[in-house]
Enzyme design. Sequence first.
Site, PDB file in Angstrom:
ATOM      1  N   ARG A 182       0.913  -1.238   0.076  1.00  0.00           N
ATOM      2  CA  ARG A 182       0.106  -0.040   0.051  1.00  0.00           C
ATOM      3  C   ARG A 182       0.934   1.234   0.015  1.00  0.00           C
ATOM      4  NH1 ARG A 182      -1.983  -3.385   4.092  1.00  0.00           N
ATOM      5  NH2 ARG A 182      -4.043  -4.246   3.691  1.00  0.00           N
ATOM      6  N   LYS A 207      -2.050  -2.397   8.284  1.00  0.00           N
ATOM      7  CA  LYS A 207      -3.346  -1.969   8.838  1.00  0.00           C
ATOM      8  C   LYS A 207      -3.100  -2.575  10.300  1.00  0.00           C
ATOM      9  CE  LYS A 207      -6.493  -0.973   5.188  1.00  0.00           C
ATOM     10  NZ  LYS A 207      -7.735  -1.381   4.492  1.00  0.00           N
ATOM     11  N   HIS A 275      -3.061   2.004  -6.064  1.00  0.00           N
ATOM     12  CA  HIS A 275      -3.633   0.711  -5.361  1.00  0.00           C
ATOM     13  C   HIS A 275      -3.794  -0.239  -6.397  1.00  0.00           C
ATOM     14  CE1 HIS A 275      -4.793  -1.003  -1.838  1.00  0.00           C
ATOM     15  NE2 HIS A 275      -6.051  -1.455  -2.209  1.00  0.00           N
ATOM     16  N   ARG A 278      -1.104  -2.448  -6.450  1.00  0.00           N
ATOM     17  CA  ARG A 278      -1.092  -3.629  -5.730  1.00  0.00           C
ATOM     18  C   ARG A 278      -1.811  -4.785  -6.159  1.00  0.00           C
ATOM     19  NH1 ARG A 278      -1.122  -4.842   0.148  1.00  0.00           N
ATOM     20  NH2 ARG A 278      -3.035  -5.568   0.962  1.00  0.00           N
ATOM     21  N   HIS A 301      -3.441  -9.554   4.286  1.00  0.00           N
ATOM     22  CA  HIS A 301      -4.681  -9.694   4.760  1.00  0.00           C
ATOM     23  C   HIS A 301      -5.064 -10.533   5.898  1.00  0.00           C
ATOM     24  CE1 HIS A 301      -5.920  -8.943   0.184  1.00  0.00           C
ATOM     25  NE2 HIS A 301      -5.749  -7.926   0.841  1.00  0.00           N
ATOM     26  N   TYR A 310      -9.840 -12.161  -5.665  1.00  0.00           N
ATOM     27  CA  TYR A 310      -8.727 -11.940  -6.619  1.00  0.00           C
ATOM     28  C   TYR A 310      -9.178 -13.135  -7.710  1.00  0.00           C
ATOM     29  CZ  TYR A 310      -6.272  -8.127  -4.476  1.00  0.00           C
ATOM     30  OH  TYR A 310      -5.854  -7.144  -4.051  1.00  0.00           O
TER      31      TYR A 310
END
Length: 375
Positions: A182, A207, A275, A278, A301, A310
């Site tokens: 990111r 995150k 993004h 990514r 994730h 995906y």
Amino acid sequence: MMRAASPVQAVDRAVDPDALLPPGDAALRAAMLGWREALARERRLAANTVEAYERDLRQFLTYRAARSGTPTIAGLIALKPRDLRAFMAARRAEGVGGRSLMRMLAGLRSFARFLEREGHGSVAALGAVRSPKVERRLPRPLPVAAALAMTAPETRPDDTRDPWVLARDAAVIALLYGSGLRISEALGLTARDAPVPGIDEVRVTGKGGKVRAVPVLPAVAEAVAAYLSLCPHPLDPQGPLFVGVKGGPLSPRVVQYAVAALRGALGLPESATPHALRHSFATHVLARQGELRAIQELLGHASLSTTQIYTKVDAARLMSAFEDAHPRARRLPPRSEAGPSPAETVDAEQGSNARTGYAVRQGARKEHGAERRNA
């Protein structure tokens, strides 16, 4: 003679300090501060998520203040489902989408759980209101050729800028696509952790403050090294790796402008954002037979369901894997001029034997039937 007030003094007198505080009485405002600290420290939510939750709560309290007076904790506990539905309908009328409404309800429920944990009671109305259904948007990755063109060192849409600035932007973009980072993760790297040649992985903070290791491709390391060799500012080992023109931390907006310039130079669609690089990283790795669990770890994730989206983007890859793996769907390779392969010979012999056996059994059944009729 009285002196005229300066514009700054006039503004200071015009602004009511209470207008800068969230709507509600003192107890409600104190609860909001405690809730915000709990989100950041205990739940370790990202700063943008905490800000969005607080903004949504402010909007709801402003809506309630215009209709029922100063909001209080007791007033929130006594909410009815129709009060929440009316607020959601008002937001819909303002053009707010279902995804934003779903986040708004998530923020309100988070604050309600905090109030209940602090002993104020439960907001039962939130349990009676369903979240709006929204279709999950599929990522829009770039084609491989477009992604490679954006990260190529020779791609320079604006030659008027300093060479070190162009090298800096190229290094950041290379990290976004080459390591699937990111923007916040790439700009959060420190100078001492610079992924230069000889380093095959780097640790980034994602995150929720989660740290993970991501691989560094040689091309990415070379791009970072080129930036470091041209950067005119002395970098503090504990400070940011990527700096702005004046030597301060690089703003994410600058990276967005750089990608927009590349997008215009290469004729790419508006979906070609930082993004999207990514997304391209994940989609292209998956298309090259990458394991879904490994991609989950690389992207950071928390849930595999987030990574599984995906697979919908790369449906062709899934069909190819199905045809290659399923025994009933496996296709035989083309026969060479030298003759059938040993495997084909075995399959042919097995098929011939099977057909012969089937014919013998059918003939035996017919003879047995004729004998029974003659008897």
